[in-house]
Design a protein around this motif. Structure first.
Motif, PDB file in Angstrom:
ATOM      1  N   LYS A   6      46.902  56.166  42.378  1.00 38.07           N
ATOM      2  CA  LYS A   6      46.852  57.624  42.300  1.00 38.07           C
ATOM      3  C   LYS A   6      45.429  58.089  42.043  1.00 38.07           C
ATOM      4  N   ARG A   7      44.999  59.071  42.794  1.00 34.60           N
ATOM      5  CA  ARG A   7      43.671  59.661  42.652  1.00 34.60           C
ATOM      6  C   ARG A   7      43.811  61.181  42.619  1.00 34.60           C
ATOM      7  N   GLY A   8      44.064  61.743  41.441  1.00 43.08           N
ATOM      8  CA  GLY A   8      44.262  63.183  41.354  1.00 43.08           C
ATOM      9  C   GLY A   8      45.539  63.580  42.074  1.00 43.08           C
ATOM     10  N   SER A   9      45.401  64.478  43.055  1.00 40.60           N
ATOM     11  CA  SER A   9      46.564  64.911  43.833  1.00 40.60           C
ATOM     12  C   SER A   9      46.788  64.051  45.071  1.00 40.60           C
ATOM     13  N   SER A  10      45.918  63.089  45.304  1.00 40.26           N
ATOM     14  CA  SER A  10      46.043  62.197  46.461  1.00 40.26           C
ATOM     15  C   SER A  10      46.246  60.762  45.991  1.00 40.26           C
ATOM     16  N   TYR A  11      46.409  59.854  46.970  1.00 41.20           N
ATOM     17  CA  TYR A  11      46.651  58.451  46.652  1.00 41.20           C
ATOM     18  C   TYR A  11      45.770  57.568  47.534  1.00 41.20           C
ATOM     19  N   LEU A  12      45.285  56.456  46.961  1.00 44.57           N
ATOM     20  CA  LEU A  12      44.445  55.503  47.693  1.00 44.57           C
ATOM     21  C   LEU A  12      45.280  54.283  48.048  1.00 44.57           C
ATOM     22  N   LEU A  13      45.340  53.974  49.344  1.00 47.25           N
ATOM     23  CA  LEU A  13      46.036  52.777  49.818  1.00 47.25           C
ATOM     24  C   LEU A  13      44.998  51.675  50.030  1.00 47.25           C
ATOM     25  N   VAL A  14      45.263  50.495  49.491  1.00 45.18           N
ATOM     26  CA  VAL A  14      44.314  49.384  49.580  1.00 45.18           C
ATOM     27  C   VAL A  14      45.031  48.157  50.136  1.00 45.18           C
ATOM     28  N   VAL A  15      44.480  47.573  51.210  1.00 45.25           N
ATOM     29  CA  VAL A  15      45.045  46.382  51.839  1.00 45.25           C
ATOM     30  C   VAL A  15      44.071  45.226  51.700  1.00 45.25           C
ATOM     31  N   SER A  16      44.510  44.134  51.084  1.00 47.20           N
ATOM     32  CA  SER A  16      43.688  42.941  50.988  1.00 47.20           C
ATOM     33  C   SER A  16      43.655  42.233  52.338  1.00 47.20           C
ATOM     34  N   MET A  17      42.466  41.813  52.779  1.00 49.33           N
ATOM     35  CA  MET A  17      42.309  41.215  54.106  1.00 49.33           C
ATOM     36  C   MET A  17      42.044  39.717  54.053  1.00 49.33           C
ATOM     37  N   GLY A  18      42.241  39.093  52.872  1.00 47.83           N
ATOM     38  CA  GLY A  18      42.100  37.640  52.782  1.00 47.83           C
ATOM     39  C   GLY A  18      40.659  37.172  52.895  1.00 47.83           C
ATOM     40  N   TYR A  19      40.473  35.994  53.530  1.00 51.21           N
ATOM     41  CA  TYR A  19      39.162  35.361  53.626  1.00 51.21           C
ATOM     42  C   TYR A  19      38.787  35.122  55.078  1.00 51.21           C
ATOM     43  N   ASP A  20      37.473  35.075  55.328  1.00 55.26           N
ATOM     44  CA  ASP A  20      37.025  34.768  56.686  1.00 55.26           C
ATOM     45  C   ASP A  20      36.905  33.257  56.853  1.00 55.26           C
ATOM     46  N   HIS A  21      36.427  32.805  58.043  1.00 56.92           N
ATOM     47  CA  HIS A  21      36.408  31.372  58.327  1.00 56.92           C
ATOM     48  C   HIS A  21      35.384  30.603  57.499  1.00 56.92           C
ATOM     49  N   THR A  22      34.484  31.309  56.799  1.00 57.02           N
ATOM     50  CA  THR A  22      33.501  30.633  55.937  1.00 57.02           C
ATOM     51  C   THR A  22      34.000  30.525  54.504  1.00 57.02           C
ATOM     52  N   GLY A  23      35.174  31.105  54.221  1.00 55.83           N
ATOM     53  CA  GLY A  23      35.720  31.085  52.867  1.00 55.83           C
ATOM     54  C   GLY A  23      35.332  32.291  52.042  1.00 55.83           C
ATOM     55  N   LYS A  24      34.638  33.254  52.630  1.00 56.45           N
ATOM     56  CA  LYS A  24      34.210  34.451  51.914  1.00 56.45           C
ATOM     57  C   LYS A  24      35.291  35.518  52.000  1.00 56.45           C
ATOM     58  N   ARG A  25      35.536  36.184  50.862  1.00 58.43           N
ATOM     59  CA  ARG A  25      36.580  37.214  50.853  1.00 58.43           C
ATOM     60  C   ARG A  25      36.162  38.398  51.730  1.00 58.43           C
ATOM     61  N   ARG A  26      37.081  38.839  52.586  1.00 57.02           N
ATOM     62  CA  ARG A  26      36.803  40.002  53.416  1.00 57.02           C
ATOM     63  C   ARG A  26      36.926  41.286  52.592  1.00 57.02           C
ATOM     64  N   ALA A  27      36.234  42.307  53.035  1.00 50.90           N
ATOM     65  CA  ALA A  27      36.312  43.602  52.356  1.00 50.90           C
ATOM     66  C   ALA A  27      37.697  44.196  52.547  1.00 50.90           C
ATOM     67  N   ALA A  28      38.256  44.715  51.463  1.00 55.26           N
ATOM     68  CA  ALA A  28      39.579  45.337  51.539  1.00 55.26           C
ATOM     69  C   ALA A  28      39.491  46.625  52.350  1.00 55.26           C
ATOM     70  N   GLN A  29      40.586  46.949  53.055  1.00 49.93           N
ATOM     71  CA  GLN A  29      40.656  48.179  53.834  1.00 49.93           C
ATOM     72  C   GLN A  29      41.305  49.276  52.981  1.00 49.93           C
ATOM     73  N   GLN A  30      40.729  50.483  53.032  1.00 55.69           N
ATOM     74  CA  GLN A  30      41.216  51.571  52.186  1.00 55.69           C
ATOM     75  C   GLN A  30      41.485  52.830  53.011  1.00 55.69           C
ATOM     76  N   LYS A  31      42.437  53.603  52.507  1.00 55.94           N
ATOM     77  CA  LYS A  31      42.774  54.862  53.171  1.00 55.94           C
ATOM     78  C   LYS A  31      43.334  55.819  52.121  1.00 55.94           C
ATOM     79  N   THR A  32      42.875  57.065  52.145  1.00 50.83           N
ATOM     80  CA  THR A  32      43.361  58.082  51.213  1.00 50.83           C
ATOM     81  C   THR A  32      44.409  58.949  51.901  1.00 50.83           C
ATOM     82  N   VAL A  33      45.546  59.127  51.251  1.00 53.05           N
ATOM     83  CA  VAL A  33      46.622  59.952  51.808  1.00 53.05           C
ATOM     84  C   VAL A  33      47.057  60.981  50.768  1.00 53.05           C
ATOM     85  N   LYS A  34      47.583  62.079  51.266  1.00 51.54           N
ATOM     86  CA  LYS A  34      48.078  63.130  50.373  1.00 51.54           C
ATOM     87  C   LYS A  34      49.488  63.505  50.793  1.00 51.54           C
ATOM     88  N   PRO A  35      50.459  63.331  49.902  1.00 51.98           N
ATOM     89  CA  PRO A  35      51.854  63.629  50.252  1.00 51.98           C
ATOM     90  C   PRO A  35      52.043  65.111  50.568  1.00 51.98           C
TER      91      PRO A  35
END
Length: 242
Positions: A6-35
């Motif tokens: 929850k972010r005030g009157s909106s909400y932040l959706l966060v998706v974990s994207m795992g790791y790349d082929h070198t073993g480094k964690r990928r950046a999570a994908q984010q999206k803000t939505v408002k009901p």
């Protein structure tokens, strides 16, 4: 599923994207939505869960730009290190490594996102021209089909990990040549086999007669133990009182 914050009157959706082929964690994908306004708490919760599912599906089905350079050979290294040991039996993994050695010289340099059905069909055609080091004969169609199955399994894992959005190897294999019909023994031959078995030890006689009578697979029959036999039930049936 994507996490919801929850972010005030909106909400932040966060998706974990795992790791790349070198073993480094990928950046999570984010999206803000408002009901939409006017929703009850229960309706708002349902709406947010639906948005989270849709956003995660969108993220997982779209390969990341940073991963579009990974080749099949690079992904195989990752697969052998992180995925296969926890997924496959040792015997299956050993067989897959043999298949990998067969197809990697032909396909290893291609990027995963550049693989096309024609690449696989060409591979199978080339494999049919090769000879086995053990027999000196052309590779069997069973071997070529095994390579195809191995590729399909590996690329399905790549799809699940988000490197590609579809499996390019699906439906690319077509059996070459005529399939041999199974030779089935006739009744006369079966009688000869049964008569021959009666001169063998009880162990082999019982084993093969069980297979003949039940159609049981060899592995299933080998898993049986003498202690599995219910002698009292057999004696009851043999007496004809059942």
């Amino acid at each position: 599923m994507a996490s919801i914050r929850k972010r005030g009157s909106s909400y932040l959706l966060v998706v974990s994207m795992g790791y790349d082929h070198t073993g480094k964690r990928r950046a999570a994908q984010q999206k803000t939505v408002k009901p939409p306004e006017g929703l009850t708490p229960k309706q708002r919760e349902k709406w947010l869960n639906e948005q989270a599912v849709l956003f995660e599906r969108e993220c997982k089905d779209t390969p990341l730009a940073t991963d579009r350079t990974i080749t099949l050979a690079q992904y195989i290294q990752l697969w052998l290190r992180d995925i296969a040991p926890n997924k496959l039996a040792k015997s299956t993994l050993a067989r897959d490594k043999q298949d990998i050695d067969r197809f990697l010289p032909y396909l290893g340099g291609y990027k995963l996102v550049d693989l096309r059905p024609e690449h696989f069909r060409k591979l199978y055609a080339e494999l049919r021209k090769q000879t086995s080091q053990n027999t000196g004969m052309p590779l069997s169609e069973y071997t070529v089909e095994g390579v195809h199955a191995c590729l399909c399994g590996i690329l399905s894992d790549a799809m699940e990990s988000g490197f590609i959005n579809h499996n390019p190897a699906w439906r690319t294999y077509k059996y070459s040549g005529k399939k041999k019909e199974k030779v089935i023994a006739d009744e006369e031959t079966m009688q000869k086999i049964i008569m021959t078995l009666e001169n063998e030890s009880l162990k082999y006689e019982t084993y093969y007669k069980l297979i003949i009578a039940t159609g049981m697979r060899r592995g299933e029959c080998c898993g049986l133990k003498w202690s599995d036999i219910d002698y009292e039930k057999i004696a009851f049936i043999s007496s004809g009182t059942w």
